[in-house]
Design a protein around this motif. Structure first.
Motif, PDB file in Angstrom:
ATOM      1  N   LEU A  47       0.825  -1.208   0.000  1.00  0.00           N
ATOM      2  CA  LEU A  47       0.000   0.000   0.000  1.00  0.00           C
ATOM      3  C   LEU A  47       0.863   1.264   0.000  1.00  0.00           C
ATOM      4  O   LEU A  47       0.516   2.268  -0.638  1.00  0.00           O
ATOM      5  N   PHE A  48       1.997   1.226   0.723  1.00  0.00           N
ATOM      6  CA  PHE A  48       2.815   2.425   0.891  1.00  0.00           C
ATOM      7  C   PHE A  48       4.078   2.432   0.045  1.00  0.00           C
ATOM      8  O   PHE A  48       4.902   3.336   0.188  1.00  0.00           O
ATOM      9  N   SER A  49       4.261   1.431  -0.826  1.00  0.00           N
ATOM     10  CA  SER A  49       5.461   1.396  -1.663  1.00  0.00           C
ATOM     11  C   SER A  49       5.565   2.628  -2.552  1.00  0.00           C
ATOM     12  O   SER A  49       6.665   3.102  -2.870  1.00  0.00           O
ATOM     13  N   LEU A  50       4.412   3.158  -2.953  1.00  0.00           N
ATOM     14  CA  LEU A  50       4.417   4.345  -3.812  1.00  0.00           C
ATOM     15  C   LEU A  50       5.058   5.526  -3.108  1.00  0.00           C
ATOM     16  O   LEU A  50       5.669   6.399  -3.745  1.00  0.00           O
ATOM     17  N   VAL A  51       4.948   5.561  -1.772  1.00  0.00           N
ATOM     18  CA  VAL A  51       5.518   6.667  -0.998  1.00  0.00           C
ATOM     19  C   VAL A  51       7.033   6.716  -1.156  1.00  0.00           C
ATOM     20  O   VAL A  51       7.633   7.793  -1.147  1.00  0.00           O
ATOM     21  N   ILE A  52       7.668   5.548  -1.323  1.00  0.00           N
ATOM     22  CA  ILE A  52       9.122   5.522  -1.476  1.00  0.00           C
ATOM     23  C   ILE A  52       9.514   5.390  -2.953  1.00  0.00           C
ATOM     24  O   ILE A  52      10.671   5.081  -3.274  1.00  0.00           O
ATOM     25  N   GLY A  53       8.566   5.602  -3.834  1.00  0.00           N
ATOM     26  CA  GLY A  53       8.870   5.645  -5.256  1.00  0.00           C
ATOM     27  C   GLY A  53       9.009   4.308  -5.937  1.00  0.00           C
ATOM     28  O   GLY A  53       9.690   4.203  -6.957  1.00  0.00           O
ATOM     29  N   GLU A  54       8.376   3.246  -5.401  1.00  0.00           N
ATOM     30  CA  GLU A  54       8.443   1.930  -6.022  1.00  0.00           C
ATOM     31  C   GLU A  54       7.053   1.465  -6.429  1.00  0.00           C
ATOM     32  O   GLU A  54       6.095   1.621  -5.670  1.00  0.00           O
ATOM     33  N   ARG A  55       6.980   0.899  -7.606  1.00  0.00           N
ATOM     34  CA  ARG A  55       5.678   0.435  -8.088  1.00  0.00           C
ATOM     35  C   ARG A  55       5.431  -1.008  -7.653  1.00  0.00           C
ATOM     36  O   ARG A  55       6.373  -1.776  -7.410  1.00  0.00           O
ATOM     37  N   VAL A  56       4.178  -1.343  -7.550  1.00  0.00           N
ATOM     38  CA  VAL A  56       3.757  -2.701  -7.222  1.00  0.00           C
ATOM     39  C   VAL A  56       3.095  -3.289  -8.458  1.00  0.00           C
ATOM     40  O   VAL A  56       2.130  -2.730  -8.971  1.00  0.00           O
ATOM     41  N   THR A  57       3.608  -4.406  -8.944  1.00  0.00           N
ATOM     42  CA  THR A  57       3.091  -5.004 -10.165  1.00  0.00           C
ATOM     43  C   THR A  57       1.846  -5.835  -9.879  1.00  0.00           C
ATOM     44  O   THR A  57       1.560  -6.197  -8.729  1.00  0.00           O
ATOM     45  N   ALA A  58       1.130  -6.142 -10.947  1.00  0.00           N
ATOM     46  CA  ALA A  58      -0.054  -7.005 -10.820  1.00  0.00           C
ATOM     47  C   ALA A  58       0.343  -8.384 -10.310  1.00  0.00           C
ATOM     48  O   ALA A  58      -0.390  -9.006  -9.525  1.00  0.00           O
ATOM     49  N   ALA A  59       1.521  -8.872 -10.745  1.00  0.00           N
ATOM     50  CA  ALA A  59       1.986 -10.178 -10.284  1.00  0.00           C
ATOM     51  C   ALA A  59       2.242 -10.180  -8.780  1.00  0.00           C
ATOM     52  O   ALA A  59       1.926 -11.151  -8.081  1.00  0.00           O
TER      53      ALA A  59
END
Length: 304
Positions: A123-135
């Motif tokens: 949920l918070f990976s975007l805060v540190i500039g990393e994307r979360v993939t569908a996989a």
């Protein structure tokens, strides 16, 4: 033709990073065995876990300062960064609420709720500039199902355990934020430096907690002393150290799935050492966790 910057950033995932993640799960998963044998209170054992790890971590950090990086450049020490301090605080939150959860709800409830940490990481990976993939999202969903099956019928809700269940949720938040903080810290600092300084913070905070909440500092047996030393050097230096190294190469979102492997390792050690029952549902849960991690696996190294 020279590769484009985007292509050059897409490096294959180092097999050693995945191996380190697996070894970290085993090293952290055996920690409940040491806690059982320690012979001191839960907060005191948590304090010793980090405090007794400091000599080995200090030696690790000192070696890193002298050894050049793989590209030949010297290791740069960024000092006490905010992410390193936060890593120490968040790990304190994780250990503090984990022990409260164990005291106020069932082990099954505490374990299952604690394994929800990857949800917060993604949920918070975007805060540190990393994307979360569908996989990764699909893999997480399968791992959650596997974790529920691993806990099995021992999981149940009860009004009198609500506070303990909330402690379990707080544990997952603390560990999830710890992953994110270490991932950010590893962008500018080596593993030993991050682990040493964050552990100093955790040891200071847990020392205060143990002094206030408990008054038994000395284990009653030699086995208790050895268990504390093993917990510090195997579960913390080994487990957290390998995890910290892997977080220099893998995203926080994928690396956080190691928590499910940790629960799987803990179930295995409970079965081997204490005769705890593992039935068909637990084996199915373990298989689902492995499948989820396989689906979520990164195809390329995440740039730091």
């Amino acid at each position: 033709m020279s590769p484009t910057p985007a292509a050059s950033a897409r490096r294959p995932v180092p097999p050693l990073a995945l191996a380190a993640l697996l070894a970290a799960a085993v090293a952290m998963g055996v920690s409940p065995v040491f806690v059982r044998e320690a012979g001191v209170g839960p907060f005191t054992s948590a304090f010793y876990r980090v405090f007794l790890a400091l000599p080995a971590l200090a030696a690790w950090a000192a070696w890193e300062r002298r050894a050049p990086r793989s590209d030949g450049t010297p290791v740069v020490d960024p000092g006490w960064t905010r992410s390193i301090l936060l890593a120490g605080v968040f790990f304190t939150v994780d250990l503090f609420f984990w022990h409260l959860a164990v005291l106020h709800t069932t082990i099954a409830n505490a374990t299952l709720l604690a394994t929800m940490a990857p949800v917060w990481v993604m949920l918070f990976s975007l805060v540190i500039g990393e994307r979360v993939t569908a996989a990764m999202t699909l893999g997480l969903a399968i791992c959650v199902v596997g974790g529920a099956l691993l806990v099995g019928s021992s999981w149940h809700l009860a009004p009198e355990r609500l506070l303990g269940d909330l402690y379990g949720v707080a544990t997952s938040v603390g560990f999830g934020l710890y992953f994110l903080a270490v991932r950010v810290a590893r962008r500018t600092a080596s593993t030993g430096i991050v682990l040493l300084r964050s552990t100093v913070v955790t040891a200071a905070l847990l020392g205060i907690v143990a002094a206030v909440a408990e008054n038994r500092w000395i284990p009653g047996t030699l086995g208790g002393v050895l268990a504390l030393l093993a917990m510090a050097n195997v579960s913390h230096v080994g487990g957290q150290g390998l995890l910290g190294w892997a977080l220099g190469h893998l995203s926080a979102a994928f690396s956080s799935l190691v928590i499910f492997l940790e629960a799987l390792a803990a179930a295995f050690f409970g079965w081997i050492l204490f005769g705890e029952t593992l039935g068909p549902w637990q084996f199915a849960g373990g298989a689902a966790i492995l499948l989820g991690i396989w689906i979520a696996r990164p195809r390329e190294e995440t740039p730091r």
